[in-house]
Enzyme design. Structure first.
Site, short mmCIF file in Angstrom:
data_model
loop_
_atom_site.label_atom_id
_atom_site.label_comp_id
_atom_site.label_asym_id
_atom_site.label_seq_id
_atom_site.Cartn_x
_atom_site.Cartn_y
_atom_site.Cartn_z
N ARG A 25 0.87 -1.19 0.00
CA ARG A 25 0.00 0.00 0.00
C ARG A 25 0.90 1.23 0.00
O ARG A 25 1.84 1.29 0.79
CB ARG A 25 -0.89 0.02 1.24
CG ARG A 25 -1.93 -1.09 1.29
CD ARG A 25 -2.83 -0.91 2.51
NE ARG A 25 -3.98 -1.78 2.49
CZ ARG A 25 -4.07 -2.94 3.16
NH1 ARG A 25 -3.05 -3.35 3.88
NH2 ARG A 25 -5.16 -3.68 3.10
N ARG B 101 0.88 -1.17 -5.18
CA ARG B 101 -0.45 -0.67 -5.53
C ARG B 101 -0.41 0.86 -5.58
O ARG B 101 0.10 1.50 -4.66
CB ARG B 101 -1.51 -1.11 -4.52
CG ARG B 101 -2.91 -0.75 -5.02
CD ARG B 101 -3.99 -1.24 -4.10
NE ARG B 101 -4.00 -0.49 -2.86
CZ ARG B 101 -4.79 -0.78 -1.83
NH1 ARG B 101 -5.61 -1.81 -1.90
NH2 ARG B 101 -4.77 -0.06 -0.74
N GLU C 273 -12.42 -5.68 -6.19
CA GLU C 273 -12.91 -5.31 -4.86
C GLU C 273 -14.27 -4.64 -4.90
O GLU C 273 -14.75 -4.14 -3.90
CB GLU C 273 -11.89 -4.45 -4.10
CG GLU C 273 -11.41 -3.24 -4.84
CD GLU C 273 -10.32 -2.48 -4.08
OE1 GLU C 273 -10.09 -2.75 -2.89
OE2 GLU C 273 -9.70 -1.60 -4.70
N ASN D 143 -11.71 -6.93 1.83
CA ASN D 143 -12.20 -5.85 2.72
C ASN D 143 -13.26 -5.01 2.02
O ASN D 143 -14.34 -4.76 2.55
CB ASN D 143 -11.06 -4.93 3.16
CG ASN D 143 -9.91 -5.69 3.77
OD1 ASN D 143 -10.07 -6.82 4.18
ND2 ASN D 143 -8.74 -5.08 3.81
N ASP D 144 -12.91 -4.56 0.82
CA ASP D 144 -13.87 -3.73 0.10
C ASP D 144 -14.96 -4.56 -0.55
O ASP D 144 -16.11 -4.12 -0.64
CB ASP D 144 -13.16 -2.88 -0.96
CG ASP D 144 -12.57 -1.63 -0.32
OD1 ASP D 144 -13.30 -0.96 0.42
OD2 ASP D 144 -11.38 -1.35 -0.55
N ARG E 89 -17.09 -0.81 6.21
CA ARG E 89 -16.02 -1.62 6.81
C ARG E 89 -15.41 -0.99 8.05
O ARG E 89 -14.80 -1.66 8.87
CB ARG E 89 -14.93 -1.91 5.78
CG ARG E 89 -14.25 -0.66 5.28
CD ARG E 89 -13.33 -0.93 4.11
NE ARG E 89 -11.96 -1.18 4.51
CZ ARG E 89 -10.94 -1.33 3.67
NH1 ARG E 89 -11.16 -1.32 2.36
NH2 ARG E 89 -9.73 -1.54 4.10
N CYS F 201 -5.78 -10.47 -1.10
CA CYS F 201 -4.95 -9.65 -0.22
C CYS F 201 -5.75 -8.94 0.87
O CYS F 201 -5.20 -8.13 1.61
CB CYS F 201 -4.16 -8.64 -1.02
SG CYS F 201 -5.21 -7.49 -1.90
C1 PEP Z 1 -9.22 -4.73 0.27
O1 PEP Z 1 -10.08 -3.91 -0.03
O2 PEP Z 1 -9.46 -5.88 0.63
C2 PEP Z 1 -7.79 -4.34 0.24
C3 PEP Z 1 -6.84 -5.23 0.40
O3 PEP Z 1 -7.51 -3.03 0.07
P1 PEP Z 1 -7.60 -1.94 1.25
O4 PEP Z 1 -7.83 -2.66 2.53
O5 PEP Z 1 -6.31 -1.19 1.21
O6 PEP Z 1 -8.77 -1.13 0.80
MG MG Z 2 -9.55 -2.05 -0.98
#
Ligand code: PEP
Ligand code: MG
Length: 590
Positions: A300, A336, A434, A457-458, A468, A505
Site C-alpha cells: 500500500r 499498488r 474489490e 475488505n472492500d 467496513r 490480499c
Molecule cells: C481490500 O479492499 O481488501 C484491500 C486489500 O484493500 P484496502 O484494505 O487497502 O482497501
Molecule cells: Mg480495498
C-alpha cells in the site's frame, strides 16, 4: 460478565491494568484586549510563540526520526505547514491589529474557525487533521499562557492503561513506555497519526471507543485487546485469566512458529500455495523477508501521503519503492498505486463535499481529477522495476475503459523514460477485484490485465453494503455470506480460464478460518500481514487441499453465513486446533 466495549483495533497486544483517565481541561483562553500601543508587542509575542512551536515540532520530528525512521517523522510535517499557513497566521494578525486582541486570544479564535470549518466536513480523514491542529494550538499557546494538564509521569503507582478522548500525535510520542501499558481513545481512526504512531511504537491501542473516557473512572481495572479492538471494564478474575492465557498461548505459538521459517507452504497433498506479504510501510519489508514471504502481494503506498500537504514527488516514491524491491529481490513486489479517497484524504486533494466518501472520489477515480498523481507514480514504479521484479496494481477498477486508460498512462511513462535514457523495467499490470462489478466482469477484465488481486475488505463492504470502518456493524460484515462464496468462486474461475494469477490480499487472507474458505474456493495465493504468514504456513502444511475443496464445495447450498462458518469449523476445525491457530491466539491479525 464484565462490560466489553468494541472499538477499532489500532495496534495489537493484550494488556491488563488500571485506567488512567486523562482529562485535559478545556482550554480556556479569556477574551482580552490590549491598548492600541501594545499591538506591536502582541504581534511580536505571537511570532515568538510560533517560532518556539516550530522549534519544538522540529525537535519532536527529530526524536521520532531517530526512534522510528523518516517515514514516521513526516507525520509532523503537516503541523509545521500549519504553523506557516498564511490563512492561519494572517487571520491571527488581523485579530490582533484590528480588534486589539491578545496574541493567545487571536490565535485561539482563528484556530476555532479552522476547526469548525473542518469539523463541518464530517469526514474521518479531515477529523484526523483536527488532531494535528489541536497539537499545533497547544504548542503555540504553551509559550503564551500556562496550560494545565494531567501528567502521568508524576504518578508513582503502577503502570496504567491511558484512556483519553483523543490523543494528539505529540502526546502519543511523549508517552512514557514504562508508565503506559496501552492506550484507549474515544475518537480516532486506524489511519489517524496517533494510531500509526502507536503501531510503530508497539503500544497496544484501541481507538473509536465512543465515550469510554466518560464511562470509566481512574483506577478501574481494564483489559485492552489491541488486535481485536476490545476493552473490558472491571473484568472478573476468570476473564482476566482467560485473556492472560490467551496472551501467553499466543506468545508460545509465536515462538514455535518462528522456528519454521525455512519450511515451504505446501499442503499435505503436495500443492504449493503462494504466501505473500501485505506492506503498509517500506520498513515492513524486513519483517516480510524475515518470515520467508514469497514476495509482496500488496504494497500500500498511502504512507507517502499520510500527513502530507503536497503531492509526493517521483524521486521520493522511487527511493521508497526501490528500498522494498532491494530488500525482497529476487522475489516480486506488487506496488499498488494510491488508493485515496474513502477514509484516506490527504490535504493536497481539493476539498470535495461528499455524502458517501466510500462511494465517491476514491481509488482510480482520483487519477482522473489529478492526472499527474498517477503519471508520476507510474514513472516511479517503472524505475523501481529496473532493480527487481515489480508488478503494478491499481485499486477500485470497475471498467474496461479504466484498464485502457491505465495502460495508456503506463505506456506514456515508459516512452518518456526510454526517451530520456532513464533506467526502468517492465511491470505486469493488475487490478484489484474489490467491487461487485469488477468481480462480475472478471472474465472480461482478464483480457485486459496480467493479474488480479482480490480485496475482500472492500468486496464485503460493497457487496453487503456494510461500512467496513463501522465497528457497530461488524456482525453484518460477513466473509461467509453465501453471496461472497459465489462471487469469490466466480472470480477464481474467471482468472483461471485465462490463466491470470489471482491473489487474495484482504484481511480474510490473514485469518486462518478465512484462509480455509479461500483455499477451498480455489484460491492459490494469499497475501497476509507479515505477522500472520508463519501461522498461515503452518495451517497450509497440515491440510489436505482436496479435502478442504470438497468441504467448501458442499457449502454452496447452505443458506446462511453462520451455518457456513459453523460447518467449516466443524469439518476443518481440527486443522486449526492442531496448529493452535484457533481464534483464541489472535495470531490472525496484524
Ligand atoms: C481490500 O479492499 O481488501 C484491500 C486489500 O484493500 P484496502 O484494505 O487497502 O482497501
Ligand atoms: Mg480495498
Amino acid at each position: 460478565m464484565a462490560e466489553t466495549v468494541q472499538g477499532i483495533p489500532a495496534s495489537p497486544g493484550i494488556v491488563i491494568g488500571p485506567a488512567f483517565v486523562a482529562r485535559w481541561p478545556r482550554l480556556e483562553v479569556p477574551h482580552a484586549t490590549v491598548a492600541p500601543d501594545q499591538v506591536e508587542a502582541e504581534v511580536t509575542r505571537f511570532h515568538a510563540a510560533r517560532e518556539s512551536a516550530k522549534r519544538r515540532t522540529v525537535e519532536l520530528r527529530g526524536q521520532v526520526e531517530s526512534r522510528l525512521g523518516s517515514v514516521q517523522a513526516k507525520i509532523f510535517d503537516p503541523q509545521l505547514m500549519m504553523l506557516e499557513d498564511p490563512d492561519l497566521v494572517e487571520g491571527t494578525l488581523t485579530y490582533i491589529c484590528d480588534s486589539f486582541l491578545t496574541a493567545e486570544r487571536a490565535f485561539s479564535l482563528r484556530v476555532l474557525e479552522f476547526r469548525s470549518r473542518w469539523l463541518d466536513a464530517t469526514h474521518a480523514r479531515v477529523m484526523d487533521r483536527v488532531a494535528d491542529l489541536n497539537d499545533v494550538q497547544l504548542r503555540v499557546l504553551a509559550t503564551l499562557i500556562d496550560i494545565p494538564g494531567p501528567d502521568i509521569t508524576k504518578r508513582d503507582d503502577d503502570a496504567v492503561i491511558l484512556v483519553a478522548h483523543e490523543l494528539t500525535p505529540s502526546r502519543m510520542v511523549d508517552l512514557d513506555r514504562s508508565r503506559v501499558l496501552g492506550v484507549a481513545t474515544d475518537a480516532g481512526t486506524r489511519t489517524s497519526h496517533a494510531a500509526i504512531l502507536a503501531r510503530s511504537l508497539g503500544i497496544p491501542c484501541v481507538v473509536g471507543l465512543t465515550d469510554l473516557s466518560r464511562r470509566v473512572e481512574n483506577g478501574v481495572e481494564l483489559i485492552l485487546d489491541g488486535a481485536r479492538g476490545k476493552v473490558v471494564i472491571a473484568p472478573t478474575e476468570s476473564e482476566k485469566g482467560w485473556f492472560q492465557d490467551r496472551d501467553e498461548r499466543a506468545r508460545r505459538t509465536k515462538k514455535e512458529l518462528e522456528s519454521t521459517v525455512g519450511e515451504e507452504p505446501t499442503t499435505r497433498d503436495g500443492v504449493r500455495i503462494g504466501l505473500y506479504a501485505n506492506l503498509e510501510l517500506p520498513a515492513d519489508a524486513r519483517a516480510a523477508a524475515a518470515v520467508g514471504a514469497d514476495g509482496v502481494g500488496l504494497f500500500r503506498t498511502e504512507f507517502l501521503v499520510v500527513g502530507k500537504m503536497s503531492v509526493p514527488d517521483e524521486e521520493e516514491q522511487y527511493e521508497a519503492f526501490r528500498g522494498v524491491v532491494d530488500t525482497m529481490a529476487p522475489r516480486p513486489v506488487t506496488i499498488r498505486t494510491f488508493d485515496l479517497g474513502g477514509d484516506k484524504f490527504p490535504m493536497f486533494l481539493p476539498p470535495i463535499a461528499e455524502e458517501n466518501p466510500f462511494l465517491g472520489w476514491r481509488g482510480i477515480r482520483i487519477y482522473e481529477m489529478m492526472p499527474e498523481l498517477f503519471h508520476n507514480q507510474a514513472r516511479a514504479v517503472l524505475r523501481a522495476a529496473a532493480h527487481g521484479p515489480v508488478r503494478l496494481l491499481v485499486p477500485m477498477v470497475n471498467t474496461v475503459e479504466e484498464c485502457r486508460a491505465i495502460r495508456a498512462v503506463i505506456e506514456e511513462a515508459r516512452r518518456e523514460l526510454e526517451r530520456d535514457g532513464i533506467d526502468h523495467g517492465d511491470c505486469p499490470l493488475g487490478v484489484m477485484l474489490e467491487t461487485p462489478a469488477s468481480v462480475a466482469i472478471a472474465a472480461i477484465l482478464a483480457r485486459h490485465v496480467d493479474f488480479f488481486s482480490l480485496g475482500t475488505n472492500d468486496l464485503i463492504q460493497y457487496m453487503l453494503a456494510v461500512d467496513r470502518g463501522n465497528a457497530q456493524l461488524s456482525q453484518f460484515f460477513d466473509l461467509y455470506h453465501p453471496a461472497l462464496l459465489r462471487y469469490i468462486g466466480d472470480a477464481v474461475s474467471a482468472a483461471r480460464a485465462l490463466d491470470k494469477p489471482l491473489c487474495v490480499c484482504g484481511e480474510a487472507a490473514s485469518d486462518p478460518l478465512g484462509a480455509l474458505l479461500l483455499l477451498g474456493l480455489g484460491v492459490r495465493n494469499l497475501s497476509c500481514a507479515p505477522s500472520a504468514i508463519l501461522g498461515q504456513k503452518k495451517l497450509i502444511r497440515v491440510i489436505e487441499l482436496e479435502h478442504v475443496e470438497r468441504v467448501v464445495a458442499g457449502l454452496l447450498d447452505v443458506e446462511t453465513g453462520r451455518e457456513i462458518r459453523e460447518r467449516i469449523l466443524e469439518r476443518l476445525g481440527e486443522a486449526l486446533d492442531s496448529t493452535a491457530l484457533n481464534e483464541d491466539t489472535g495470531l490472525s491479525r496484524s
